[in-house]
Scaffold this motif. Structure first.
Motif, mmCIF file in Angstrom:
data_model
loop_
_atom_site.group_PDB
_atom_site.id
_atom_site.type_symbol
_atom_site.label_atom_id
_atom_site.label_comp_id
_atom_site.label_asym_id
_atom_site.label_seq_id
_atom_site.Cartn_x
_atom_site.Cartn_y
_atom_site.Cartn_z
ATOM 1 N N GLY A 2 43.942 107.090 130.894
ATOM 2 C CA GLY A 2 44.169 106.152 132.004
ATOM 3 C C GLY A 2 44.012 104.699 131.556
ATOM 4 O O GLY A 2 43.903 104.421 130.363
ATOM 5 N N GLU A 3 43.972 103.809 132.557
ATOM 6 C CA GLU A 3 43.876 102.380 132.240
ATOM 7 C C GLU A 3 42.491 101.999 131.731
ATOM 8 O O GLU A 3 42.330 100.968 131.092
ATOM 9 C CB GLU A 3 44.223 101.532 133.470
ATOM 10 C CG GLU A 3 45.673 101.639 133.919
ATOM 11 C CD GLU A 3 46.662 101.096 132.892
ATOM 12 O OE1 GLU A 3 46.268 100.288 132.038
ATOM 13 O OE2 GLU A 3 47.838 101.521 132.959
ATOM 14 N N CYS A 4 41.477 102.820 132.040
ATOM 15 C CA CYS A 4 40.122 102.521 131.552
ATOM 16 C C CYS A 4 39.251 103.771 131.600
ATOM 17 O O CYS A 4 38.916 104.244 132.685
ATOM 18 C CB CYS A 4 39.498 101.401 132.389
ATOM 19 S SG CYS A 4 37.783 101.065 131.937
ATOM 20 N N PRO A 5 38.874 104.322 130.448
ATOM 21 C CA PRO A 5 38.027 105.523 130.454
ATOM 22 C C PRO A 5 36.664 105.286 131.104
ATOM 23 O O PRO A 5 36.078 106.210 131.671
ATOM 24 C CB PRO A 5 37.873 105.881 128.974
ATOM 25 C CG PRO A 5 38.439 104.760 128.207
ATOM 26 C CD PRO A 5 39.246 103.896 129.099
ATOM 27 N N LEU A 6 36.174 104.042 131.051
ATOM 28 C CA LEU A 6 34.865 103.776 131.675
ATOM 29 C C LEU A 6 34.964 103.826 133.200
ATOM 30 O O LEU A 6 34.002 104.204 133.876
ATOM 31 C CB LEU A 6 34.301 102.437 131.191
ATOM 32 C CG LEU A 6 33.765 102.468 129.752
ATOM 33 C CD1 LEU A 6 33.466 101.054 129.256
ATOM 34 C CD2 LEU A 6 32.511 103.339 129.623
ATOM 35 N N CYS A 7 36.138 103.477 133.744
ATOM 36 C CA CYS A 7 36.339 103.629 135.201
ATOM 37 C C CYS A 7 36.294 105.105 135.577
ATOM 38 O O CYS A 7 35.682 105.476 136.581
ATOM 39 C CB CYS A 7 37.700 103.074 135.630
ATOM 40 S SG CYS A 7 37.761 101.292 135.771
ATOM 41 N N THR A 8 36.954 105.940 134.744
ATOM 42 C CA THR A 8 36.963 107.383 135.000
ATOM 43 C C THR A 8 35.533 107.911 135.008
ATOM 44 O O THR A 8 35.129 108.663 135.895
ATOM 45 C CB THR A 8 37.762 108.109 133.884
ATOM 46 O OG1 THR A 8 39.024 107.457 133.760
ATOM 47 C CG2 THR A 8 37.949 109.577 134.165
ATOM 48 N N LEU A 9 34.762 107.508 134.017
ATOM 49 C CA LEU A 9 33.373 107.960 133.906
ATOM 50 C C LEU A 9 32.517 107.421 135.051
ATOM 51 O O LEU A 9 31.670 108.128 135.588
ATOM 52 C CB LEU A 9 32.786 107.522 132.557
ATOM 53 C CG LEU A 9 33.322 108.297 131.354
ATOM 54 C CD1 LEU A 9 33.095 107.527 130.062
ATOM 55 C CD2 LEU A 9 32.667 109.672 131.276
ATOM 56 N N GLU A 10 32.766 106.174 135.420
ATOM 57 C CA GLU A 10 31.987 105.574 136.502
ATOM 58 C C GLU A 10 32.244 106.331 137.806
ATOM 59 O O GLU A 10 31.311 106.642 138.545
ATOM 60 C CB GLU A 10 32.339 104.097 136.678
ATOM 61 C CG GLU A 10 31.449 103.414 137.698
ATOM 62 C CD GLU A 10 31.630 101.899 137.760
ATOM 63 O OE1 GLU A 10 32.749 101.408 137.562
ATOM 64 O OE2 GLU A 10 30.633 101.224 138.011
ATOM 65 N N GLU A 11 33.513 106.637 138.066
ATOM 66 C CA GLU A 11 33.851 107.328 139.318
ATOM 67 C C GLU A 11 33.172 108.706 139.385
ATOM 68 O O GLU A 11 32.627 109.091 140.411
ATOM 69 C CB GLU A 11 35.370 107.476 139.437
ATOM 70 C CG GLU A 11 35.789 107.734 140.874
ATOM 71 C CD GLU A 11 37.001 108.609 140.998
ATOM 72 O OE1 GLU A 11 37.431 109.205 139.995
ATOM 73 O OE2 GLU A 11 37.527 108.714 142.120
ATOM 74 N N LYS A 12 33.224 109.422 138.237
ATOM 75 C CA LYS A 12 32.599 110.763 138.211
ATOM 76 C C LYS A 12 31.100 110.666 138.480
ATOM 77 O O LYS A 12 30.533 111.442 139.244
ATOM 78 C CB LYS A 12 32.818 111.411 136.838
ATOM 79 C CG LYS A 12 34.120 112.161 136.792
ATOM 80 C CD LYS A 12 34.265 112.987 135.538
ATOM 81 C CE LYS A 12 35.696 113.481 135.472
ATOM 82 N NZ LYS A 12 36.271 113.449 134.141
ATOM 83 N N ASN A 13 30.463 109.701 137.823
ATOM 84 C CA ASN A 13 29.020 109.550 137.990
ATOM 85 C C ASN A 13 28.647 109.067 139.382
ATOM 86 O O ASN A 13 27.607 109.445 139.913
ATOM 87 C CB ASN A 13 28.463 108.603 136.927
ATOM 88 C CG ASN A 13 28.251 109.351 135.636
ATOM 89 O OD1 ASN A 13 27.231 109.998 135.453
ATOM 90 N ND2 ASN A 13 29.242 109.334 134.753
ATOM 91 N N GLU A 14 29.518 108.229 139.936
ATOM 92 C CA GLU A 14 29.270 107.740 141.289
ATOM 93 C C GLU A 14 29.201 108.928 142.253
ATOM 94 O O GLU A 14 28.305 109.009 143.094
ATOM 95 C CB GLU A 14 30.402 106.802 141.688
ATOM 96 C CG GLU A 14 30.010 105.757 142.691
ATOM 97 C CD GLU A 14 30.974 104.580 142.677
ATOM 98 O OE1 GLU A 14 30.512 103.443 142.689
ATOM 99 O OE2 GLU A 14 32.195 104.816 142.638
#
Ligand SMILES: [Zn+2]
Ligand SMILES: [Zn+2]
Length: 253
Positions: free
Chosen positions: A18-30
């Protein structure tokens, strides 16, 4: 090692491309944290103490509100309110007292007293309210988790040739998470390593923004009558991806 390595979730996030793997990780953790804060932690004294100290920001309060556990959230908010009231009272009392004093003074001395004492009391209460609404235990924990992921990204880039290739052919990071990556690379990489890292990352970021500019342009042009039957190409979700790249977060319909 400064942080615990989290190689599996990092690899999984990069595989989504995606456009940012850290966004993906942040969403999952959220999502996990919502379950945590609305789950057993409601009855966990340690978490309650921390929640009472910090509270939640507006964004996370809204997520918790729609998280489906109103009684749990109600319990947390009740004890948080019990902690908050005496603190507000300290600043509120000071402000009330100064205001009361001012009404007893003549016009001229009131001007001076306002500048000296009332203004300070106003600022103190305003500052307290601002800090109280911005501080967020949820944001704080997410940040700590994202630091571990960012550390892992830099570590894998150093140690794993396959990851190095994956990162260099990825879409980079959003502008919200880029600073975290820049700072982690700055502290964790040696001189020669950081030269190589930034030589790879910076053109990647700029290219990524330019690609999105073209994609969002075609997205807007697709609304024109003349283009209605033309193919979307890669622009169908360009708005979500551009919002993500510029502000962070995962936007889904
Ligand atoms: Zn991001
Ligand atoms: Zn927050």
């Amino acid at each position: 090692m400064k942080y615990k390595l989290e190689t599996i979730p990092v690899w999984d996030a990069f595989k989504e491309n995606g456009e940012c793997p850290l966004c993906t990780l942040e969403e999952k953790n959220e999502k996990n944290y919502i379950r945590f804060f609305l789950g057993d932690s409601v009855m966990d004294p340690d978490t309650r103490v921390q929640v009472n100290k910090t509270g939640f920001c507006a964004q996370h309060a809204a997520l918790l509100f729609s998280g489906g556990h109103k009684q749990g959230l109600g319990l947390m908010m009740h004890t948080f309110l019990l902690e908050t009231i005496p603190q507000v009272e300290v600043y509120a009392k000071a402000l009330s007292n100064k205001a009361q004093d001012l009404t007893k003074k003549n016009v001229l001395t009131a001007v001076i007293a306002k500048d000296r004492t009332l203004n300070t009391a106003i600022d103190n209460l305003a500052k307290y309210a601002e800090q109280n609404t911005r501080a967020c235990i949820f944001c704080h924990r997410l940040e700590q988790t994202l630091l571990r992921y960012t550390f892992t990204i830099i570590y894998l880039w150093k140690k794993d040739p396959e990851f190095k290739k994956t990162l260099s052919t990825s879409k980079g990071f959003c502008l919200k998470h880029l600073p975290m990556v820049l700072r982690m690379a700055k502290t964790e990489l040696s001189g020669a390593q950081s030269g190589m890292f930034f030589k790879m990352l910076i053109p990647l970021e700029v290219q990524s923004l330019k690609r999105l500019e073209q994609e969002i342009l075609w997205f807007t042009q697709k609304f024109e009558y003349a283009n209605r039957d033309k193919p979307w190409k890669t622009s169908k979700d360009a708005l979500q991806r551009t919002l993500q790249k510029l502000t962070g977060g995962v936007y889904s319909e």
